[in-house]
Design a protein around this motif. Structure first.
Motif, PDB file in Angstrom:
ATOM      1  N   GLU A  34       0.615  -1.455  -0.019  1.00 35.97           N
ATOM      2  CA  GLU A  34      -0.006   0.165  -0.063  1.00 35.97           C
ATOM      3  C   GLU A  34       0.707   1.379   0.019  1.00 35.97           C
ATOM      4  OE1 GLU A  34      -4.091  -1.408   2.183  1.00 35.97           O
ATOM      5  OE2 GLU A  34      -2.467  -0.455   3.299  1.00 35.97           O
ATOM      6  N   VAL A  35       1.994   1.494   0.822  1.00 35.99           N
ATOM      7  CA  VAL A  35       2.939   2.348   0.673  1.00 35.99           C
ATOM      8  C   VAL A  35       3.669   2.724  -0.453  1.00 35.99           C
ATOM      9  CG1 VAL A  35       5.136   3.613   1.775  1.00 35.99           C
ATOM     10  CG2 VAL A  35       3.243   2.382   3.273  1.00 35.99           C
ATOM     11  N   PHE A  36       4.201   1.389  -0.966  1.00 33.97           N
ATOM     12  CA  PHE A  36       5.081   1.289  -2.441  1.00 33.97           C
ATOM     13  C   PHE A  36       4.154   1.717  -3.384  1.00 33.97           C
ATOM     14  CE2 PHE A  36       8.220  -0.607   0.152  1.00 33.97           C
ATOM     15  CZ  PHE A  36       9.640  -0.186  -0.441  1.00 33.97           C
ATOM     16  N   ASP A  37       2.831   1.353  -3.559  1.00 35.13           N
ATOM     17  CA  ASP A  37       2.033   1.593  -4.757  1.00 35.13           C
ATOM     18  C   ASP A  37       1.906   3.237  -4.932  1.00 35.13           C
ATOM     19  OD1 ASP A  37       1.836  -0.891  -5.717  1.00 35.13           O
ATOM     20  OD2 ASP A  37      -0.192  -1.198  -4.655  1.00 35.13           O
ATOM     21  N   THR A  38       1.848   4.021  -3.776  1.00 36.74           N
ATOM     22  CA  THR A  38       1.623   5.347  -4.060  1.00 36.74           C
ATOM     23  C   THR A  38       3.059   6.216  -4.525  1.00 36.74           C
ATOM     24  OG1 THR A  38       2.683   5.958  -1.695  1.00 36.74           O
ATOM     25  CG2 THR A  38       0.165   5.243  -2.019  1.00 36.74           C
ATOM     26  N   THR A  39       4.171   5.443  -4.707  1.00 36.63           N
ATOM     27  CA  THR A  39       5.260   6.126  -5.241  1.00 36.63           C
ATOM     28  C   THR A  39       5.642   5.492  -6.377  1.00 36.63           C
ATOM     29  OG1 THR A  39       6.956   4.376  -4.416  1.00 36.63           O
ATOM     30  CG2 THR A  39       6.112   5.888  -2.720  1.00 36.63           C
ATOM     31  N   GLU A  40       6.742   5.746  -6.901  1.00 38.50           N
ATOM     32  CA  GLU A  40       7.336   5.221  -8.447  1.00 38.50           C
ATOM     33  C   GLU A  40       8.374   4.342  -7.962  1.00 38.50           C
ATOM     34  OE1 GLU A  40       8.087   8.342 -11.141  1.00 38.50           O
ATOM     35  OE2 GLU A  40       6.309   8.934 -11.241  1.00 38.50           O
ATOM     36  N   VAL A  41       8.637   3.950  -6.925  1.00 37.48           N
ATOM     37  CA  VAL A  41       9.606   2.950  -6.261  1.00 37.48           C
ATOM     38  C   VAL A  41       9.032   1.369  -6.165  1.00 37.48           C
ATOM     39  CG1 VAL A  41      11.142   2.547  -4.233  1.00 37.48           C
ATOM     40  CG2 VAL A  41      10.543   4.856  -4.737  1.00 37.48           C
ATOM     41  N   VAL A  42      10.003   0.638  -6.682  1.00 37.23           N
ATOM     42  CA  VAL A  42       9.542  -0.826  -6.839  1.00 37.23           C
ATOM     43  C   VAL A  42       9.739  -1.610  -5.441  1.00 37.23           C
ATOM     44  CG1 VAL A  42       9.965  -2.990  -7.960  1.00 37.23           C
ATOM     45  CG2 VAL A  42       9.818  -0.810  -9.225  1.00 37.23           C
ATOM     46  N   TRP A  43       8.955  -2.293  -4.970  1.00 35.24           N
ATOM     47  CA  TRP A  43       9.464  -2.929  -3.727  1.00 35.24           C
ATOM     48  C   TRP A  43      10.179  -4.172  -4.058  1.00 35.24           C
ATOM     49  CZ3 TRP A  43       5.534  -6.136  -0.211  1.00 35.24           C
ATOM     50  CH2 TRP A  43       6.454  -6.769   1.021  1.00 35.24           C
ATOM     51  N   GLU A  44      11.646  -4.050  -4.041  1.00 36.18           N
ATOM     52  CA  GLU A  44      12.625  -5.154  -4.696  1.00 36.18           C
ATOM     53  C   GLU A  44      12.338  -6.411  -3.787  1.00 36.18           C
ATOM     54  OE1 GLU A  44      16.429  -3.130  -5.006  1.00 36.18           O
ATOM     55  OE2 GLU A  44      15.795  -2.090  -6.810  1.00 36.18           O
ATOM     56  N   HIS A  45      12.197  -6.317  -2.660  1.00 34.70           N
ATOM     57  CA  HIS A  45      12.301  -7.388  -1.641  1.00 34.70           C
ATOM     58  C   HIS A  45      10.839  -8.060  -1.480  1.00 34.70           C
ATOM     59  CE1 HIS A  45      16.306  -6.571  -1.070  1.00 34.70           C
ATOM     60  NE2 HIS A  45      16.069  -5.279  -0.802  1.00 34.70           N
ATOM     61  N   GLY A  46       9.714  -7.595  -2.034  1.00 35.50           N
ATOM     62  CA  GLY A  46       8.545  -8.165  -2.110  1.00 35.50           C
ATOM     63  C   GLY A  46       8.058  -8.795  -3.383  1.00 35.50           C
ATOM     64  N   PRO A  47       6.800  -9.433  -3.050  1.00 31.90           N
ATOM     65  CA  PRO A  47       6.335 -10.128  -4.179  1.00 31.90           C
ATOM     66  C   PRO A  47       5.826  -9.230  -5.323  1.00 31.90           C
ATOM     67  CG  PRO A  47       4.529  -9.812  -2.436  1.00 31.90           C
ATOM     68  CD  PRO A  47       5.673  -9.268  -1.842  1.00 31.90           C
ATOM     69  N   GLU A  48       5.594  -9.960  -6.505  1.00 36.59           N
ATOM     70  CA  GLU A  48       4.822  -9.351  -7.504  1.00 36.59           C
ATOM     71  C   GLU A  48       3.585  -8.338  -6.971  1.00 36.59           C
ATOM     72  OE1 GLU A  48       4.858  -7.335 -11.316  1.00 36.59           O
ATOM     73  OE2 GLU A  48       6.616  -8.475 -10.294  1.00 36.59           O
ATOM     74  N   ARG A  49       3.011  -9.006  -6.472  1.00 36.60           N
ATOM     75  CA  ARG A  49       1.926  -8.531  -6.090  1.00 36.60           C
ATOM     76  C   ARG A  49       1.331  -9.320  -4.905  1.00 36.60           C
ATOM     77  NH1 ARG A  49      -3.745  -7.331  -9.068  1.00 36.60           N
ATOM     78  NH2 ARG A  49      -4.286  -7.246  -7.059  1.00 36.60           N
ATOM     79  N   PRO A  50       0.735  -8.827  -3.635  1.00 31.93           N
ATOM     80  CA  PRO A  50       0.053  -9.690  -2.716  1.00 31.93           C
ATOM     81  C   PRO A  50      -0.943 -10.582  -2.944  1.00 31.93           C
ATOM     82  CG  PRO A  50       0.857  -7.455  -1.864  1.00 31.93           C
ATOM     83  CD  PRO A  50       0.775  -7.544  -3.449  1.00 31.93           C
ATOM     84  N   LEU A  51      -1.042 -11.765  -2.324  1.00 30.09           N
ATOM     85  CA  LEU A  51      -2.342 -12.473  -2.717  1.00 30.09           C
ATOM     86  C   LEU A  51      -3.421 -12.395  -1.812  1.00 30.09           C
ATOM     87  CD1 LEU A  51      -1.103 -16.226  -3.196  1.00 30.09           C
ATOM     88  CD2 LEU A  51      -1.443 -14.306  -4.961  1.00 30.09           C
ATOM     89  N   TYR A  52      -2.903 -11.387  -0.639  1.00 24.77           N
ATOM     90  CA  TYR A  52      -3.967 -10.732   0.018  1.00 24.77           C
ATOM     91  C   TYR A  52      -4.343  -9.475  -0.609  1.00 24.77           C
ATOM     92  CZ  TYR A  52      -6.147  -9.296   4.683  1.00 24.77           C
ATOM     93  OH  TYR A  52      -7.032  -8.844   5.590  1.00 24.77           O
ATOM     94  N   ASP A  53      -5.428  -9.180  -0.750  1.00 25.43           N
ATOM     95  CA  ASP A  53      -5.813  -7.926  -1.652  1.00 25.43           C
ATOM     96  C   ASP A  53      -7.081  -7.402  -0.892  1.00 25.43           C
ATOM     97  OD1 ASP A  53      -5.283  -6.705  -4.548  1.00 25.43           O
ATOM     98  OD2 ASP A  53      -7.489  -6.511  -3.932  1.00 25.43           O
ATOM     99  N   ARG A  54      -6.778  -6.145  -0.353  1.00 21.28           N
ATOM    100  CA  ARG A  54      -8.290  -5.748   0.262  1.00 21.28           C
ATOM    101  C   ARG A  54      -9.133  -5.115  -0.457  1.00 21.28           C
ATOM    102  NH1 ARG A  54      -8.927   0.280   2.602  1.00 21.28           N
ATOM    103  NH2 ARG A  54     -10.454  -0.082   4.324  1.00 21.28           N
TER     104      ARG A  54
END
Length: 652
Positions: free
Chosen positions: A32-52
């Motif tokens: 949720e934090v990284f999605d508001t920026t143009e920064v890629v979460w390099e250590h995270g998944p392509e997208r979480p399976l838990y989705d609000r």
């Protein structure tokens, strides 16, 4: 059908392992934090399976089950897509059997994954033979993580479109290819049902339209509408299938033709930029691989797909190719071009989810490198590069998973989100009729409507429609909408003119989605004076947004953001040591295992000791947030919390 059973069993096993290993609310909090920026979460998944956002449909299902006095039509997320409402109906049935558990909800995308694989494998075999179908099945099993993970998200739109298009084309394949003209009279029902499915798909989601009607339109022309009876019956079915969509047009007074407030066909801005983004990312083919490998993996996928397209064009132009295969390859190219063009011209943004209906066509193109003309060439080995990348991604995902869904019964509802959306559609009297334990969430949504539809000088009048104790929620909705509008930096003077209670509500709304403001600012190349920014937002109460800024700052830092931009140097201005400590503790929380807290690897040093009271308070706060996302009762949550915090080993 028996020949595809091993594929379906293997597909089910691999997808379920991924689900149980990686269904994790904490990943959603970080994203949720990284999605508001143009920064890629390099250590995270392509997208979480838990989705609000996915939980919106689950909560609508639970609201239906509990008999909330809300018309079913109000639960439809957007006017232009009935898929969310259909998903809610399905979820309501599942919750009636299993309870409102997130894993129960995930049965829906699990079925979409299996049915999509089944339909597309059958299509591949009918048009291109067993060898291509087998390779396609392998590619589907180990597809790019973007595709695999997005199909696990059930919102009634782009993921489901992938499966629905497969259903439509399989029905028409039965009518056009598998049955010879001499027996066609017995099988015209396939075309009729195919027409119904094609028309109903328009009601479900517009994402079904480009591929479905691109391919069927081209087939109509290339076959010269032969056999004519078959096409007539499919047209009759189409007319019936379109009825729900036509009814929706009338009931919404045409707003079903608008996507995010824009009329279809009027969204073709920045075409070159959008096309470049798509190709630079390899059709958004993200992989759950180590950070340094990810860009290379996407490039490999892009190159293999482009080579496959060139190969197909050559085969289509070769007179020696089997006529049925030439037709199938031609239709494959038409469907691909139709969706790519629709994405470039009409998608509201460049999110990867809009390409999910296209991915089976991309994988099918790659699988055709194993066609008869390429079997003896090295080019036929290229699909295995895509398979290996997908298999590697699955391995890294499962190996790094924390199996949260196995240790905690995750809840399948999110009442605040449902209230935010549906509350904007309800009147004062309709909200007043909602049970008190849920009413506050819908009042927040009403507040968002007030921001959009009422002049500022009448906001107080709108809030006064409700009892004093309910007005705080209305003002919170106004604050949320102000943040989402992008105009919140001018809110300070207005806030100062309001009552203390209204100010409190506005601040709460600004803080709830504060990452929308602070994420872009913290990663800006321009120097930012954060205390001044907060004063512009909240006037004399600017300090009450410090906790939100600290949370966003700590989340980015804890995940390794390098912070070399100009704004980052000012990130901590005006923050107290306890505020920073608590934020770092909260951002450090990773999961619980064997009743002990696990933390993220230390990828960013903010100079906070782990034995400070603030740090431990932050860990406890994130633990509370995680436990609140479960079906545990308050008493069970308190018991589990005490057991974890009192663990002899402590946080690890």
């Amino acid at each position: 059908m028996k020949s595809v059973l091993p594929f379906l069993v293997l597909l089910a096993g691999l997808r379920l392992v991924l689900l149980f290993a990686t269904l994790d609310p904490v990943e959603e909090w970080v994203m949720e934090v990284f999605d508001t920026t143009e920064v890629v979460w390099e250590h995270g998944p392509e997208r979480p399976l838990y989705d609000r956002e996915e939980l919106y449909t689950g909560t609508a299902a639970q609201a239906m089950r509990e008999g909330l006095p809300i018309p079913f039509s109000k639960y439809q997320f957007m006017d232009y897509g009935g898929g969310s409402l259909l998903t809610s109906f399905l979820a309501a049935g599942l919750y009636s059997v299993f309870g409102p558990n997130y894993l129960a909800f995930k049965i829906i995308p699990f079925a979409v994954t299996l049915l999509g694989g089944l339909f597309w494998v059958l299509i591949a075999r009918a048009w291109f033979g067993q060898a291509v179908a087998s390779l396609f099945a392998l590619l589907y099993l180990f597809a790019p993580s973007t595709f695999v993970r997005t199909i696990w998200i059930a919102k009634g739109d782009h993921s489901e479109a992938m499966m629905w298009i497969g259903l439509v084309l399989w029905l028409f394949t039965r009518a056009l290819i598998r049955e010879r003209a001499s027996a066609a009279g017995r099988f015209l029902g396939w075309a009729f049902w195919g027409g119904i499915a094609a028309g109903f798909g328009v009601f479900v989601t517009y994402s079904t339209v480009p591929v479905t009607f691109g391919i069927l339109g081209a087939a109509l022309i290339l076959t010269r509408m032969q056999p004519r009876r078959l096409w007539i019956q499919s047209g009759a079915g189409l007319g019936i299938g379109l009825i729900p969509w036509i009814v929706g047009l009338f009931t919404t007074k045409g707003s079903a033709l608008e996507v995010y407030g824009q009329t279809l066909g009027s969204m073709g801005a920045r075409l070159g930029e959008r096309a470049a983004t798509m190709f630079n990312t390899g059709f958004f083919a993200g992989y759950d691989l180590p950070a340094m490998i990810r860009p290379f993996a996407g490039l490999v996928f892009l190159v293999v797909v482009v080579i496959a397209w060139v190969h197909i064009v050559r085969r289509v132009s070769t007179s020696g190719e089997d006529r049925t295969r030439r037709l199938g390859l031609g239709l494959l190219l038409v469907g691909t071009a139709a969706h790519l063009l629709a994405f470039i011209l009409g998608a509201p943004d460049t999110a990867s989810r809009y390409l999910m209906p296209l991915y089976p066509l991309l994988l099918l193109a790659v699988a055709n490198l194993a066609g008869s003309a390429a079997k003896a060439r090295p080019i036929a080995l290229l699909p295995m590069a895509v398979v290996l990348l997908g298999a590697g991604s699955l391995f890294f995902s499962v190996a790094g998973g924390h199996w949260t869904a196995r240790s905690l019964p995750l809840h399948g509802v999110d009442w605040p989100l449902l209230g935010e959306v549906v509350g904007q559609k309800l009147s004062q009297d309709e909200i007043a009729a909602i049970p008190s334990k849920y009413r506050r969430h819908f009042l927040v949504g009403f507040g968002k409507k007030v921001f959009a539809a009422v002049d500022q000088d009448r906001w107080t009048e709108a809030a006064d429609l409700f009892r004093t104790r309910d007005q705080l929620a209305v003002w919170e909705g106004v604050g949320i909408a102000w943040v989402e509008s992008g105009q919140v930096l001018e809110a300070g003077p207005v806030l100062e003119s309001l009552s203390p209670e209204a100010q409190q509500g506005l601040i709460a709304g600004m803080a709830r989605y504060g990452e929308v403001v602070f994420g872009p600012l913290l990663t800006s190349d321009q120097p930012i004076d954060f205390p001044t920014v907060q004063a512009r937002m909240a006037g004399s109460r600017a300090g009450e947004l410090n906790t939100t800024r600290a949370r966003v700052w700590a989340t980015l830092a804890r995940q390794g953001y390098d912070g070399e931009n100009a704004a980052w140097a000012q990130a901590g201005r005006g923050l107290s040591a306890p505020q920073v400590q608590t934020a770092v503790g909260s951002a450090s929380f990773r999961s619980i295992r064997r009743n002990q807290i696990e933390v993220f690897p230390d990828r960013g040093d903010m100079g906070v000791a782990t034995n400070t009271p603030g740090y431990r308070a932050g860990l406890a706060g994130s633990l509370d947030r995680l436990l609140a996302a479960t079906t545990l009762t308050p008493e069970e949550q308190a018991e589990r919390r005490a057991k974890i915090l009192e663990g002899s080993a402590g946080p690890r």
